[in-house]
Scaffold this motif. Structure first.
Motif, PDB file in Angstrom:
ATOM      1  N   ILE A  60      27.318  41.554  48.356  1.00 44.49           N
ATOM      2  CA  ILE A  60      28.422  42.514  48.237  1.00 44.49           C
ATOM      3  C   ILE A  60      29.655  41.789  47.699  1.00 44.49           C
ATOM      4  N   PRO A  61      30.129  40.725  48.367  1.00 47.88           N
ATOM      5  CA  PRO A  61      31.286  40.025  47.793  1.00 47.88           C
ATOM      6  C   PRO A  61      30.970  39.281  46.497  1.00 47.88           C
ATOM      7  N   ILE A  62      29.760  38.773  46.371  1.00 45.40           N
ATOM      8  CA  ILE A  62      29.403  38.042  45.147  1.00 45.40           C
ATOM      9  C   ILE A  62      29.567  38.933  43.920  1.00 45.40           C
ATOM     10  N   THR A  63      29.273  40.215  44.064  1.00 49.50           N
ATOM     11  CA  THR A  63      29.349  41.117  42.907  1.00 49.50           C
ATOM     12  C   THR A  63      30.719  41.764  42.733  1.00 49.50           C
ATOM     13  N   ILE A  64      31.529  41.809  43.781  1.00 52.14           N
ATOM     14  CA  ILE A  64      32.825  42.496  43.684  1.00 52.14           C
ATOM     15  C   ILE A  64      33.978  41.530  43.427  1.00 52.14           C
ATOM     16  N   ILE A  65      33.894  40.300  43.916  1.00 50.86           N
ATOM     17  CA  ILE A  65      34.984  39.338  43.709  1.00 50.86           C
ATOM     18  C   ILE A  65      35.309  39.127  42.229  1.00 50.86           C
ATOM     19  N   PRO A  66      34.334  38.976  41.327  1.00 51.23           N
ATOM     20  CA  PRO A  66      34.708  38.811  39.908  1.00 51.23           C
ATOM     21  C   PRO A  66      35.499  39.997  39.343  1.00 51.23           C
ATOM     22  N   ILE A  67      35.229  41.195  39.834  1.00 56.70           N
ATOM     23  CA  ILE A  67      35.974  42.376  39.376  1.00 56.70           C
ATOM     24  C   ILE A  67      37.417  42.297  39.862  1.00 56.70           C
ATOM     25  N   LEU A  68      37.590  42.002  41.139  1.00 57.52           N
ATOM     26  CA  LEU A  68      38.947  41.907  41.675  1.00 57.52           C
ATOM     27  C   LEU A  68      39.714  40.755  41.039  1.00 57.52           C
ATOM     28  N   TYR A  69      39.023  39.665  40.747  1.00 56.40           N
ATOM     29  CA  TYR A  69      39.698  38.530  40.101  1.00 56.40           C
ATOM     30  C   TYR A  69      40.117  38.908  38.681  1.00 56.40           C
ATOM     31  N   LEU A  70      39.281  39.687  37.990  1.00 55.42           N
ATOM     32  CA  LEU A  70      39.660  40.190  36.666  1.00 55.42           C
ATOM     33  C   LEU A  70      40.903  41.064  36.775  1.00 55.42           C
ATOM     34  N   PHE A  71      40.920  41.963  37.753  1.00 50.49           N
ATOM     35  CA  PHE A  71      42.077  42.834  37.938  1.00 50.49           C
ATOM     36  C   PHE A  71      43.316  42.027  38.329  1.00 50.49           C
ATOM     37  N   LEU A  72      43.127  40.996  39.143  1.00 48.55           N
ATOM     38  CA  LEU A  72      44.241  40.124  39.504  1.00 48.55           C
ATOM     39  C   LEU A  72      44.792  39.434  38.261  1.00 48.55           C
ATOM     40  N   SER A  73      43.900  38.945  37.414  1.00 50.28           N
ATOM     41  CA  SER A  73      44.364  38.282  36.188  1.00 50.28           C
ATOM     42  C   SER A  73      45.060  39.277  35.258  1.00 50.28           C
ATOM     43  N   LEU A  74      44.576  40.519  35.212  1.00 53.24           N
ATOM     44  CA  LEU A  74      45.236  41.541  34.389  1.00 53.24           C
ATOM     45  C   LEU A  74      46.646  41.837  34.908  1.00 53.24           C
ATOM     46  N   SER A  75      46.810  41.813  36.231  1.00 50.52           N
ATOM     47  CA  SER A  75      48.128  42.114  36.790  1.00 50.52           C
ATOM     48  C   SER A  75      49.153  41.045  36.443  1.00 50.52           C
ATOM     49  N   PHE A  76      48.707  39.844  36.112  1.00 52.77           N
ATOM     50  CA  PHE A  76      49.611  38.765  35.725  1.00 52.77           C
ATOM     51  C   PHE A  76      49.592  38.521  34.217  1.00 52.77           C
ATOM     52  N   SER A  77      49.160  39.499  33.442  1.00 49.79           N
ATOM     53  CA  SER A  77      49.091  39.336  31.988  1.00 49.79           C
ATOM     54  C   SER A  77      49.846  40.480  31.309  1.00 49.79           C
ATOM     55  N   ARG A  78      49.927  40.397  30.023  1.00 48.18           N
ATOM     56  CA  ARG A  78      50.545  41.483  29.253  1.00 48.18           C
ATOM     57  C   ARG A  78      49.590  42.680  29.130  1.00 48.18           C
ATOM     58  N   ARG A  79      48.411  42.544  29.672  1.00 53.82           N
ATOM     59  CA  ARG A  79      47.421  43.629  29.645  1.00 53.82           C
ATOM     60  C   ARG A  79      47.426  44.436  30.945  1.00 53.82           C
ATOM     61  N   ASP A  80      48.469  44.313  31.724  1.00 52.73           N
ATOM     62  CA  ASP A  80      48.533  45.006  33.013  1.00 52.73           C
ATOM     63  C   ASP A  80      48.540  46.527  32.862  1.00 52.73           C
ATOM     64  N   TYR A 141      26.334  40.039  33.738  1.00 51.70           N
ATOM     65  CA  TYR A 141      27.520  40.861  34.000  1.00 51.70           C
ATOM     66  C   TYR A 141      28.585  40.044  34.727  1.00 51.70           C
ATOM     67  N   ASN A 142      28.199  39.361  35.805  1.00 51.23           N
ATOM     68  CA  ASN A 142      29.166  38.566  36.568  1.00 51.23           C
ATOM     69  C   ASN A 142      29.739  37.423  35.746  1.00 51.23           C
ATOM     70  N   PHE A 143      28.893  36.734  34.983  1.00 52.76           N
ATOM     71  CA  PHE A 143      29.387  35.627  34.156  1.00 52.76           C
ATOM     72  C   PHE A 143      30.286  36.142  33.037  1.00 52.76           C
ATOM     73  N   SER A 144      29.991  37.319  32.506  1.00 59.68           N
ATOM     74  CA  SER A 144      30.848  37.914  31.466  1.00 59.68           C
ATOM     75  C   SER A 144      32.222  38.248  32.031  1.00 59.68           C
ATOM     76  N   LEU A 145      32.250  38.823  33.246  1.00 58.75           N
ATOM     77  CA  LEU A 145      33.535  39.112  33.885  1.00 58.75           C
ATOM     78  C   LEU A 145      34.340  37.833  34.090  1.00 58.75           C
ATOM     79  N   THR A 146      33.665  36.781  34.505  1.00 57.52           N
ATOM     80  CA  THR A 146      34.336  35.507  34.722  1.00 57.52           C
ATOM     81  C   THR A 146      34.881  34.951  33.407  1.00 57.52           C
ATOM     82  N   ALA A 147      34.104  35.027  32.353  1.00 56.67           N
ATOM     83  CA  ALA A 147      34.556  34.534  31.043  1.00 56.67           C
ATOM     84  C   ALA A 147      35.752  35.334  30.540  1.00 56.67           C
ATOM     85  N   ILE A 148      35.709  36.648  30.675  1.00 53.79           N
ATOM     86  CA  ILE A 148      36.829  37.499  30.252  1.00 53.79           C
ATOM     87  C   ILE A 148      38.080  37.158  31.057  1.00 53.79           C
TER      88      ILE A 148
END
Length: 171
Positions: A60-80, A141-148
């Motif tokens: 459950i966390p293994i699959t959801i953490i990369p999504i939240l980390y992507l959203f966290l990175s978006l919140s600190f970018s110009r792509r927010d 999917y998870n590795f792609s989210l991490t790369a993005i």
């Protein structure tokens, strides 16, 4: 120790929950706590069936953490601005939901784990397995989210005029 450390961080972030990215950070920390506790429980039980139960919880966390980390990175970018799309989170959660359904029903079809056995070679008995063919798209999917996420953070860090540059560097 990791659970305790995560709880302290969670309390700290909760105090500062009005700051940018705090809710994503709290979500990540809650999932880290779940993952760590499930990992510890998996190590503490001896029966293979019990170990599989706690291993499944960890996905459950293994699959959801990369999504939240992507959203966290978006919140600190110009792509927010992308975070204003209320359906984006649900779109990203489709794969984790499918994986967890397939994972919990795996004993009936073996698409995720095959040749499962209790590996007693180490200090702590672990689950020995071969991953099935269905695991490949989920891993991709998870590795792609991490790369993005890393590309977003790197581009934000390189933007010398952006006010969240240091946050992106630390993330």
């Amino acid at each position: 120790v990791l659970v305790m450390f995560s709880l302290v961080l969670l309390a700290y972030v909760f105090i500062h929950r009005h700051k940018t990215g705090a809710w994503y950070s709290m979500g990540i920390l809650c999932l880290v706590i779940l993952w760590s506790a499930a990992q510890g429980l998996e190590f503490s039980v001896q029966d293979l069936e019990d170990k599989l139960f706690f291993a499944n919880i960890q996905y459950i966390p293994i699959t959801i953490i990369p999504i939240l980390y992507l959203f966290l990175s978006l919140s600190f970018s110009r792509r927010d601005y992308l975070l204003k799309n209320k359906h984006l989170l649900y779109l990203f959660l489709i794969m984790p939901v499918i994986l967890n359904i397939v994972l919990w029903t795996d004993p009936y079809h073996g698409l995720i784990r095959q040749a499962i056995y209790l590996n007693t070679e180490g200090i702590v008995p672990t689950i020995g397995k071969e991953f099935g063919i269905a695991m490949l798209p989920f891993a991709a999917y998870n590795f792609s989210l991490t790369a993005i996420t890393l590309v977003i953070l790197a581009s934000t860090w390189m933007d010398k005029k952006f006010h969240y540059r240091d946050q992106a560097k630390y993330l």
